[in-house]
Design a protein around this motif. Structure first.
Motif, PDB file in Angstrom:
ATOM      1  N   ALA A  17      19.804  56.679  31.351  1.00  0.00           N
ATOM      2  CA  ALA A  17      20.112  57.069  29.980  1.00  0.00           C
ATOM      3  C   ALA A  17      18.873  57.592  29.265  1.00  0.00           C
ATOM      4  O   ALA A  17      17.750  57.214  29.566  1.00  0.00           O
ATOM      5  N   MET A  18      19.115  58.480  28.314  1.00  0.00           N
ATOM      6  CA  MET A  18      18.023  59.024  27.515  1.00  0.00           C
ATOM      7  C   MET A  18      17.478  57.943  26.593  1.00  0.00           C
ATOM      8  O   MET A  18      18.226  57.106  26.115  1.00  0.00           O
ATOM      9  N   PRO A  19      16.173  57.972  26.333  1.00  0.00           N
ATOM     10  CA  PRO A  19      15.611  56.978  25.424  1.00  0.00           C
ATOM     11  C   PRO A  19      16.139  57.170  24.004  1.00  0.00           C
ATOM     12  O   PRO A  19      16.414  58.289  23.578  1.00  0.00           O
ATOM     13  N   THR A  20      16.284  56.074  23.309  1.00  0.00           N
ATOM     14  CA  THR A  20      16.768  56.094  21.932  1.00  0.00           C
ATOM     15  C   THR A  20      15.650  55.647  21.001  1.00  0.00           C
ATOM     16  O   THR A  20      14.605  55.166  21.441  1.00  0.00           O
ATOM     17  N   THR A  21      15.906  55.769  19.710  1.00  0.00           N
ATOM     18  CA  THR A  21      14.945  55.269  18.722  1.00  0.00           C
ATOM     19  C   THR A  21      14.692  53.781  18.946  1.00  0.00           C
ATOM     20  O   THR A  21      13.552  53.316  18.871  1.00  0.00           O
ATOM     21  N   GLN A  22      15.746  53.025  19.264  1.00  0.00           N
ATOM     22  CA  GLN A  22      15.586  51.589  19.501  1.00  0.00           C
ATOM     23  C   GLN A  22      14.688  51.320  20.707  1.00  0.00           C
ATOM     24  O   GLN A  22      13.880  50.382  20.687  1.00  0.00           O
ATOM     25  N   ASP A  23      14.812  52.142  21.756  1.00  0.00           N
ATOM     26  CA  ASP A  23      13.940  51.989  22.930  1.00  0.00           C
ATOM     27  C   ASP A  23      12.481  52.208  22.552  1.00  0.00           C
ATOM     28  O   ASP A  23      11.598  51.461  22.976  1.00  0.00           O
ATOM     29  N   VAL A  24      12.229  53.256  21.779  1.00  0.00           N
ATOM     30  CA  VAL A  24      10.854  53.580  21.383  1.00  0.00           C
ATOM     31  C   VAL A  24      10.303  52.490  20.469  1.00  0.00           C
ATOM     32  O   VAL A  24       9.161  52.063  20.620  1.00  0.00           O
ATOM     33  N   GLU A  25      11.115  52.016  19.531  1.00  0.00           N
ATOM     34  CA  GLU A  25      10.656  50.924  18.654  1.00  0.00           C
ATOM     35  C   GLU A  25      10.350  49.665  19.457  1.00  0.00           C
ATOM     36  O   GLU A  25       9.354  48.993  19.202  1.00  0.00           O
ATOM     37  N   ALA A  26      11.204  49.346  20.420  1.00  0.00           N
ATOM     38  CA  ALA A  26      10.976  48.145  21.233  1.00  0.00           C
ATOM     39  C   ALA A  26       9.649  48.250  21.990  1.00  0.00           C
ATOM     40  O   ALA A  26       8.955  47.253  22.184  1.00  0.00           O
ATOM     41  N   ARG A  27       9.301  49.452  22.394  1.00  0.00           N
ATOM     42  CA  ARG A  27       8.058  49.668  23.145  1.00  0.00           C
ATOM     43  C   ARG A  27       6.818  49.616  22.255  1.00  0.00           C
ATOM     44  O   ARG A  27       5.785  49.076  22.641  1.00  0.00           O
ATOM     45  N   TRP A  28       6.895  50.182  21.026  1.00  0.00           N
ATOM     46  CA  TRP A  28       5.691  50.399  20.239  1.00  0.00           C
ATOM     47  C   TRP A  28       5.572  49.595  18.954  1.00  0.00           C
ATOM     48  O   TRP A  28       4.453  49.395  18.467  1.00  0.00           O
ATOM     49  N   LYS A  29       6.656  49.155  18.364  1.00  0.00           N
ATOM     50  CA  LYS A  29       6.588  48.483  17.060  1.00  0.00           C
ATOM     51  C   LYS A  29       5.672  47.259  17.121  1.00  0.00           C
ATOM     52  O   LYS A  29       5.756  46.440  18.028  1.00  0.00           O
ATOM     53  N   GLY A  30       4.762  47.174  16.148  1.00  0.00           N
ATOM     54  CA  GLY A  30       3.816  46.063  16.076  1.00  0.00           C
ATOM     55  C   GLY A  30       2.483  46.355  16.748  1.00  0.00           C
ATOM     56  O   GLY A  30       1.516  45.626  16.549  1.00  0.00           O
ATOM     57  N   GLN A  31       2.423  47.414  17.536  1.00  0.00           N
ATOM     58  CA  GLN A  31       1.170  47.778  18.188  1.00  0.00           C
ATOM     59  C   GLN A  31       0.375  48.729  17.294  1.00  0.00           C
ATOM     60  O   GLN A  31       0.898  49.279  16.333  1.00  0.00           O
ATOM     61  N   ARG A  32      -0.864  48.941  17.640  1.00  0.00           N
ATOM     62  CA  ARG A  32      -1.721  49.833  16.870  1.00  0.00           C
ATOM     63  C   ARG A  32      -1.511  51.270  17.331  1.00  0.00           C
ATOM     64  O   ARG A  32      -1.268  51.530  18.501  1.00  0.00           O
ATOM     65  N   ILE A  33      -1.624  52.209  16.401  1.00  0.00           N
ATOM     66  CA  ILE A  33      -1.415  53.620  16.716  1.00  0.00           C
ATOM     67  C   ILE A  33      -2.430  54.097  17.754  1.00  0.00           C
ATOM     68  O   ILE A  33      -2.124  54.962  18.584  1.00  0.00           O
ATOM     69  N   GLU A  34      -3.619  53.532  17.756  1.00  0.00           N
ATOM     70  CA  GLU A  34      -4.629  53.916  18.737  1.00  0.00           C
ATOM     71  C   GLU A  34      -4.155  53.644  20.164  1.00  0.00           C
ATOM     72  O   GLU A  34      -4.496  54.382  21.093  1.00  0.00           O
ATOM     73  N   GLN A  35      -3.377  52.575  20.352  1.00  0.00           N
ATOM     74  CA  GLN A  35      -2.834  52.268  21.675  1.00  0.00           C
ATOM     75  C   GLN A  35      -1.858  53.357  22.116  1.00  0.00           C
ATOM     76  O   GLN A  35      -1.856  53.777  23.275  1.00  0.00           O
TER      77      GLN A  35
END
Length: 99
Positions: A17-35
């Protein structure tokens, strides 16, 4: 037997399946933008929003300029003033977006 084959096919398709906004949030939310920049490379655009949030946008297009069908994958990560990712957005037009 037909039911089992259908279930196996549906399972295989859901894994692609194509990635969704929820997939991207689960991966990145709470991390630093530099990461994210270290993993994704420099963003193609940054857009400051009211309230101190900045949207960092990565875009990748699949297919040559003269291709009949071109697909775009656009990922946006929303970071607060401290550089912490607080939200995300994802536009996926291709299964390649998850690559």
């Amino acid at each position: 037997m037909r039911i089992v084959a259908t279930a196996v096919l549906l399972g295989a398709l859901s894994a692609c399946a194509m990635p969704t906004t929820q997939d991207v949030e689960a991966r990145w939310k709470g991390q630093r933008i530099e990461q994210a920049v270290a993993v994704l490379g420099p963003p193609q655009a940054t857009t400051p929003l009211p309230g101190g949030v900045t949207v960092y946008t990565w875009e990748k297009t699949y297919g040559s300029a003269n291709a009949i069908k071109r697909s775009t994958c656009r990922t946006g990560l929303h970071a607060n003033q401290e550089g912490v990712i607080v939200a995300a957005s994802q536009l996926s037009e291709s299964l390649l977006c998850g690559k």
